[in-house]
Write an enzyme that holds these catalytic residues in place. Structure first.
Site, PDB file in Angstrom:
ATOM      1  N   SER A 196       0.812  -1.212   0.000  1.00 55.61           N
ATOM      2  CA  SER A 196       0.000   0.000   0.000  1.00 55.61           C
ATOM      3  C   SER A 196       0.848   1.267   0.000  1.00 55.61           C
ATOM      4  CB  SER A 196      -0.905   0.016   1.237  1.00 55.61           C
ATOM      5  OG  SER A 196      -0.119   0.017   2.429  1.00 55.61           O
TER       6      SER A 196
ATOM      7  N   ASP B  95      -1.212   9.004   6.304  1.00 55.78           N
ATOM      8  CA  ASP B  95      -1.557   8.798   7.707  1.00 55.78           C
ATOM      9  C   ASP B  95      -1.926  10.136   8.326  1.00 55.78           C
ATOM     10  OD1 ASP B  95      -0.965   6.097   7.525  1.00 55.78           O
ATOM     11  OD2 ASP B  95       1.109   6.354   8.161  1.00 55.78           O
TER      12      ASP B  95
ATOM     13  N   ASN C  32       4.707 -10.432  13.015  1.00 56.22           N
ATOM     14  CA  ASN C  32       4.992 -10.064  14.394  1.00 56.22           C
ATOM     15  C   ASN C  32       4.376 -11.099  15.327  1.00 56.22           C
ATOM     16  OD1 ASN C  32       2.241  -9.429  14.760  1.00 56.22           O
ATOM     17  ND2 ASN C  32       2.546  -7.254  14.382  1.00 56.22           N
TER      18      ASN C  32
ATOM     19  N   GLY D 209       8.932  -7.111  19.231  1.00 59.59           N
ATOM     20  CA  GLY D 209       9.088  -5.808  19.852  1.00 59.59           C
ATOM     21  C   GLY D 209      10.372  -5.699  20.650  1.00 59.59           C
TER      22      GLY D 209
ATOM     23  N   GLY E 227       7.826  -1.940  11.825  1.00 64.91           N
ATOM     24  CA  GLY E 227       7.835  -3.235  11.155  1.00 64.91           C
ATOM     25  C   GLY E 227       8.270  -3.113   9.702  1.00 64.91           C
ATOM     26  N   ASP E 228       7.874  -2.024   9.044  1.00 69.55           N
ATOM     27  CA  ASP E 228       8.280  -1.809   7.657  1.00 69.55           C
ATOM     28  C   ASP E 228       9.781  -1.543   7.562  1.00 69.55           C
ATOM     29  OD1 ASP E 228       5.608  -2.063   6.810  1.00 69.55           O
ATOM     30  OD2 ASP E 228       5.220   0.058   7.152  1.00 69.55           O
TER      31      ASP E 228
END
Length: 310
Positions: free
Chosen positions: A8, A12, A191, A221, A251-252
């Site tokens: 995507s 944001d 995750n 994490g 995460g990206d």
């Protein structure tokens, strides 16, 4: 040869409510909920999984190729891609739609209320992967459902190794579809929460799923990450950030480190450590694409944290 980033592109919209949701939402009136929050602070960031991953790969000195769909409001994102030197050849504009957008409101207790409009993302299947793209590696990150399924088929047919990163899109797929993704993918990245959900949906434990791929990467994490590969379980330490400002896009950034390491032919210990470092760099800045570091900065930080050269 390019690393192809399927996923995507999004805006944001981040709003801060200078109060507490619990003081305005009455449990006994939840069936007739009608609340409004005044948000004097608001910002709009560039985001989306493909955009974030490509941004981080560019920081590392790579030349990724983004495959995504955007709407009529994409002009600002197009300008940004041009400034960053990222190709928009595979970014298709869908008429009469809006670019995917997240609307996130946070209160003083760090509670969040989020609404997500997929918009043009739902048309990701209109992009096709062909040999002409000269991709040697790819990732299928969260995107439109039909697009993710189609791109996995196309990559498999072209024998292009890819990473399956279902993210928040995981619940969209049936057991059979998830198993098919796993069987086609060379790498799987989830995750902790997504890993548990993937186990529940497929009926297979992570170590068994890892047997079907070259590697399965599980991020946890602050507890670091685990890489399952060749029957081994490698523990990757967490890199301590200079400060913890915003986890959006961590995460990206981590996945960009993985992709860079795979493309460069690094071993998994080094690849995992680079990924952990990229996540730590990102968390010190707000938004998914506002951390300003250069390749030399990353090399220096890697040397400092791991006493070895990248």
């Amino acid at each position: 040869m390019h690393t192809l980033i399927c996923g995507s592109i999004a805006y944001d919209n981040i709003m801060v409510f200078p109060g507490r949701f619990r003081e305005h939402i009455l449990p006994e009136q939840i069936h007739i909920l009608n609340v409004a929050f005044l948000v004097p602070e608001m910002r709009r960031d560039f985001g989306g999984c493909a955009g974030n991953i490509a941004y981080n790969l560019k920081l590392l000195g790579a030349d990724p190729l983004i495959m995504a769909t955007v709407g009529d409001d994409a002009a600002r994102y197009y300008e940004r891609l041009e400034r960053l030197g990222l190709s928009r050849d595979c970014v298709q504009q869908i008429p009469n739609t809006l670019t995917a957008q997240a609307f996130i409101t946070t209160d003083l207790d760090d509670n969040q209320i989020t609404a997500f409009h997929p918009g043009a993302m739902n048309c990701s299947h209109l992009n096709s992967i062909t040999a002409a793209l000269s991709a040697s590696l790819a990732i299928i990150a969260p995107d439109g459902r039909e697009g993710m399924l189609q791109h996995a088929r196309e990559l498999a047919q072209l024998d292009i190794p890819f990473m399956f990163d279902p993210g928040q899109g995981l619940p969209m797929f049936s057991r059979e579809e998830l198993v098919d993704f796993v069987n086609k993918a060379s790498y799987i990245a989830v995750n902790d929460y997504e890993g548990k959900l993937l186990e529940e949906r497929t009926g297979l434990k992570l170590d068994r799923l890892a047997e079907r791929a070259k590697a399965l990467i599980l991020t946890r994490g602050a507890q670091g990450s685990v890489i399952y590969t060749d029957g081994q379980k490698l523990d990757i330490p967490c890199v301590k950030a200079t400060e913890e400002v915003d986890p959006t896009g961590c995460g990206d950034a981590y996945r960009a480190g993985l992709l860079y390491g795979i493309a460069a032919g690094f071993g998994w210990p080094k690849t995992g450590r680079l990924a952990a470092l990229m996540g730590a760099i990102k968390i010190a800045s707000r938004g998914g694409q506002n951390h300003l570091v250069g390749r030399e900065d990353i090399l220096r930080l890697f040397r400092r944290h791991f006493q070895s050269d990248l």
